[in-house]
Design an enzyme around this catalytic site. Structure first.
Site, PDB file in Angstrom:
ATOM      1  N   PRO A 195      -2.119  -1.503   1.790  1.00 42.40           N
ATOM      2  CA  PRO A 195      -1.081  -0.676   2.373  1.00 42.40           C
ATOM      3  C   PRO A 195      -1.056   0.785   1.953  1.00 42.40           C
ATOM      4  O   PRO A 195      -0.752   1.121   0.822  1.00 42.40           O
ATOM      5  CB  PRO A 195       0.214  -1.348   1.904  1.00 42.40           C
ATOM      6  CG  PRO A 195      -0.195  -2.576   1.225  1.00 42.40           C
ATOM      7  CD  PRO A 195      -1.605  -2.457   0.867  1.00 42.40           C
ATOM      8  N   GLU A 196      -1.331   1.602   2.885  1.00 38.13           N
ATOM      9  CA  GLU A 196      -0.888   2.977   2.845  1.00 38.13           C
ATOM     10  C   GLU A 196      -0.008   3.126   4.065  1.00 38.13           C
ATOM     11  O   GLU A 196       0.353   2.130   4.695  1.00 38.13           O
ATOM     12  CB  GLU A 196      -2.077   3.942   2.870  1.00 38.13           C
ATOM     13  CG  GLU A 196      -2.798   4.034   1.538  1.00 38.13           C
ATOM     14  CD  GLU A 196      -3.683   5.264   1.456  1.00 38.13           C
ATOM     15  OE1 GLU A 196      -3.356   6.286   2.092  1.00 38.13           O
ATOM     16  OE2 GLU A 196      -4.707   5.191   0.775  1.00 38.13           O
ATOM     17  N   LYS A 240       5.807   4.484   2.726  1.00 38.24           N
ATOM     18  CA  LYS A 240       5.198   3.159   2.613  1.00 38.24           C
ATOM     19  C   LYS A 240       6.245   2.069   2.484  1.00 38.24           C
ATOM     20  O   LYS A 240       5.917   0.913   2.187  1.00 38.24           O
ATOM     21  CB  LYS A 240       4.268   3.119   1.395  1.00 38.24           C
ATOM     22  CG  LYS A 240       3.197   4.200   1.412  1.00 38.24           C
ATOM     23  CD  LYS A 240       2.496   4.279   0.071  1.00 38.24           C
ATOM     24  CE  LYS A 240       1.720   5.581  -0.048  1.00 38.24           C
ATOM     25  NZ  LYS A 240       1.277   5.840  -1.430  1.00 38.24           N
ATOM     26  N   ARG A 291      -1.573  -9.519  -5.925  1.00 39.58           N
ATOM     27  CA  ARG A 291      -1.398  -8.829  -7.206  1.00 39.58           C
ATOM     28  C   ARG A 291       0.045  -8.672  -7.649  1.00 39.58           C
ATOM     29  O   ARG A 291       0.300  -8.204  -8.750  1.00 39.58           O
ATOM     30  CB  ARG A 291      -2.080  -7.463  -7.159  1.00 39.58           C
ATOM     31  CG  ARG A 291      -3.568  -7.560  -7.306  1.00 39.58           C
ATOM     32  CD  ARG A 291      -4.219  -6.201  -7.206  1.00 39.58           C
ATOM     33  NE  ARG A 291      -3.901  -5.350  -8.330  1.00 39.58           N
ATOM     34  CZ  ARG A 291      -4.283  -4.080  -8.428  1.00 39.58           C
ATOM     35  NH1 ARG A 291      -4.980  -3.539  -7.448  1.00 39.58           N
ATOM     36  NH2 ARG A 291      -3.968  -3.371  -9.467  1.00 39.58           N
ATOM     37  N   ARG A 311      -5.941   9.258 -10.169  1.00 35.31           N
ATOM     38  CA  ARG A 311      -6.554   8.366  -9.190  1.00 35.31           C
ATOM     39  C   ARG A 311      -7.992   8.756  -8.909  1.00 35.31           C
ATOM     40  O   ARG A 311      -8.341   9.944  -8.912  1.00 35.31           O
ATOM     41  CB  ARG A 311      -5.767   8.398  -7.875  1.00 35.31           C
ATOM     42  CG  ARG A 311      -4.282   8.150  -8.024  1.00 35.31           C
ATOM     43  CD  ARG A 311      -3.987   6.794  -8.640  1.00 35.31           C
ATOM     44  NE  ARG A 311      -4.503   5.709  -7.834  1.00 35.31           N
ATOM     45  CZ  ARG A 311      -3.865   5.184  -6.800  1.00 35.31           C
ATOM     46  NH1 ARG A 311      -2.674   5.621  -6.462  1.00 35.31           N
ATOM     47  NH2 ARG A 311      -4.410   4.210  -6.126  1.00 35.31           N
TER      48      ARG A 311
END
Length: 281
Positions: free
Chosen positions: A2-3, A59, A143, A271
Site C-alpha cells: 500500500p501506497e 494512505k 506483517r 528509506r
DNA sequence: ATTGTGGCCTGCCCGC
DNA sequence: TGCGGGCAGGCCACAA
C-alpha cells in the site's frame, strides 16, 4: 502493497460495501486495534451499522457509517496490508502479475505458491466485518504493521498528494533543511507519498531526493507539484506504485531509463532511495 | 520544533 | 536442505 495508488484501489473495491449492514465484527488480533480500541468496543460500535461512504485520505481508508451518526472506521495497511472484499483481493495484484512476463509464463499454482502473501490465508486476516446481506470485508496483513481504529484523526494529515497544489507543496517544504524526499513523505505535510512514489516522482521531476527541501526555487516547486499529481494519477491508472517507469531499475546495478547513467542507491530520510546523479539535481 | 534513528512484526530471498 | 542475515511499498516513540 500500500501506497496511495493501492489504497485508492482498495477504496474503489470498498465501494461495493456501501449500503451493507454489519452483522458481526471479527477482531481476534487485539494488537491490530489501535488507540485503545478493544475487540469488545469495536463490536459494540460497529455491529448493526450501515456502511454508507468510503473515503481515502493519503494512505488512510475511512469508512463512514449510519450517515454520520455512527463512528468512522479507519483502516491503515502498513507495508503489507491488503483489503479483501467478498474473498477478492483488489485488482492491483492482477495488474501487477500480468505486467510481469516471467510471472505470466508461470502457472497459476506456481505463482500462488511463490507469492504466499497473496494467498487467501485466513491466519493473516487481522480484522473483518461480516454483513447481513452476505459477504465480508477483511484486512489481510502478514506483517501486522497496519491497524484499525475508530474515528481516526484526519486533521493530522496534510492535503492529499493526488490533488496537491503548488501552494500546498511550497508550504510543505519551505524553511526545512531536511531532505526533500523526507519532507514529501511526512504525512503531516502532504498525505499519501510513499517510498516508491517518492523515488518515481522525484526522478520524473529531475530533483535530487537529498537536496534540502528549502533549496527549491519557486519554479522547481511548481514543477514538483505537477509531477506529484501526475505521477500519482499515472500510478493509479497503471494499477499500482510498482508500475512506475523507474521501478524496473530499482535494483542493484541498474541504469537510469532516461539517460543510461548508473543509478545511485542510498538511504535518504531513513528509506532506501534510488536516483540518477545525472539528471536529478 | 525539527530532524534523525531505532524499533515494531512477519515473511521472503539470497548466499553459505 | 537448513540457517542466518538482510531486506521490505509505513509509521511511531524517542533523543539530540
Amino acid at each position: 502493497m500500500p501506497e496511495l495508488a493501492e489504497v485508492e484501489r482498495y477504496r474503489q473495491l470498498a465501494e461495493t460495501l456501501i449500503g451493507r449492514t454489519v452483522q458481526s465484527v471479527v477482531a481476534r488480533d487485539a494488537w491490530f486495534l489501535k488507540r485503545g480500541l478493544t475487540p469488545r468496543a469495536a463490536r459494540t460500535a460497529l455491529t448493526g451499522r450501515r456502511l454508507d461512504a468510503v473515503r481515502r485520505v493519503g494512505k488512510l481508508l475511512v469508512i463512514e457509517t449510519d450517515d454520520g451518526a455512527g463512528p468512522n472506521l479507519g483502516l491503515r495497511f502498513g507495508m503489507s496490508g491488503r483489503l479483501v472484499v467478498d474473498g477478492r483481493a483488489s485488482i492491483d495484484d492482477l495488474v501487477y502479475e500480468a505486467a510481469s512476463e516471467s510471472e505470466r509464463r508461470r502457472s497459476r499454482a506456481e505463482r500462488e505458491t511463490s507469492r504466499a502473501s497473496n494467498r487467501p490465508v485466513t491466519a493473516w486476516d487481522r480484522f473483518a466485518l461480516r454483513f447481513e446481506e452476505g459477504g465480508d470485508v477483511r484486512l489481510r496483513d502478514p506483517r501486522r504493521l497496519g491497524g484499525v481504529e475508530l474515528d481516526p484523526d484526519e486533521t493530522a494529515l496534510g492535503p492529499d498528494a493526488l490533488h496537491a497544489t503548488t501552494a500546498d507543496v511550497r508550504r510543505a517544504i519551505e524553511g526545512s533543511r531536511a531532505p526533500l524526499k523526507a519532507r514529501l513523505m511526512d504525512q503531516r505535510r502532504v498525505a499519501g507519498i510513499g517510498n516508491l512514489a517518492a523515488d518515481e516522482l522525484l526522478w520524473r521531476a529531475g530533483l535530487d531526493p537529498a537536496r534540502p527541501a528549502r533549496s527549491l526555487t519557486p519554479d522547481e516547486s511548481r514543477r514538483l507539484a505537477h509531477h506529484i499529481r501526475r505521477t500519482l494519477a499515472d500510478l493509479i491508472s497503471r494499477g499500482g506504485s510498482h508500475m512506475g517507469d523507474l521501478m524496473p531499475a530499482r535494483e542493484a546495478g541498474a541504469v537510469c531509463p532516461k539517460d543510461g547513467t548508473p543509478l545511485v542507491r542510498r538511504t535518504v530520510g531513513g528509506r532506501t532511495t534510488f536516483s540518477c546523479p545525472t539528471h536529478q539535481r
